[in-house]
Design a protein around this motif. Structure first.
Motif: not given
Ligand SMILES: [Zn+2]
Length: 188
Positions: A4-23
């Motif tokens: 249940m540990v959430p992941r962080i949504l990682h996006v680029d400078a323009g807001g396009a999604p890149v991947d999920w990041m661990t905390l």
């Protein structure tokens, strides 16, 4: 335990999604000063060590963060076809009998069989229970007399990220869902 540990949504400078990041990885981005901007309703407070005055360091990690730099994944490309991504696209439902199954009973079916030249692509693959898959054999659904209950499609990158995270937060889902084309009524 950690599921249940959430992941962080990682996006680029323009807001396009890149991947999920661990905390933990997200904290590193903050510490290195690489976070350009952040949005999202949630913030996770990560506590570090104490300094010589006994003050504990604290970093607030937002649920969606944009970082500097070139990112490996370019938005707009088709995500890799894996069984887990395919099963997630189809909600773990066999597209022939319509029942839901555990992963161990599911398989990747090629709508047009590979022996007939059907490609191993999102558009030609569906989730099938092993029983339906063997019943269908090396035939098309028409030939086998078992029609598909929904059509296959290639998800875009945002959709693939939604499907890849079972613990997605509401704000992250809302952010990504705006980049997903309307699929209409997929299920019959
Ligand atoms: Zn089935």
């Amino acid at each position: 335990m950690n599921t249940m540990v959430p992941r962080i949504l990682h996006v680029d400078a323009g807001g396009a999604p890149v991947d999920w990041m661990t905390l933990r990885s997200a904290v590193v981005q903050y510490v290195q000063g690489k976070v350009l901007w952040e949005i999202g309703d949630r913030a996770f407070i990560m506590r570090g060590g104490r300094n010589q005055h006994g003050v504990q360091s604290e970093i607030h990690v937002a649920s969606i963060i944009a970082t500097v730099g070139q990112h490996r994944r370019s938005f707009g490309t088709t995500p890799a076809l894996t069984n887990s991504a395919l099963f997630a696209r189809d909600r773990h439902v066999c597209l022939y009998c319509g029942d839901r199954f555990p992963v161990s009973l599911l398989s990747r079916d090629h709508v047009v069989p590979q022996s007939w030249g059907g490609p191993d692509t999102w558009d030609n693959t569906v989730t099938a229970c092993k029983a339906c898959n063997s019943r269908k054999g090396a035939r098309t659904p028409d030939q086998a007399g078992i029609p598909l209950i929904a059509l296959p499609y290639a998800p875009n990158e945002a959709e693939a990220l939604i499907l890849a995270n079972r613990n997605i937060l509401v704000d992250q889902n809302d952010y990504l869902a705006r980049m997903v084309p309307d699929r209409g009524e997929r299920w019959q």
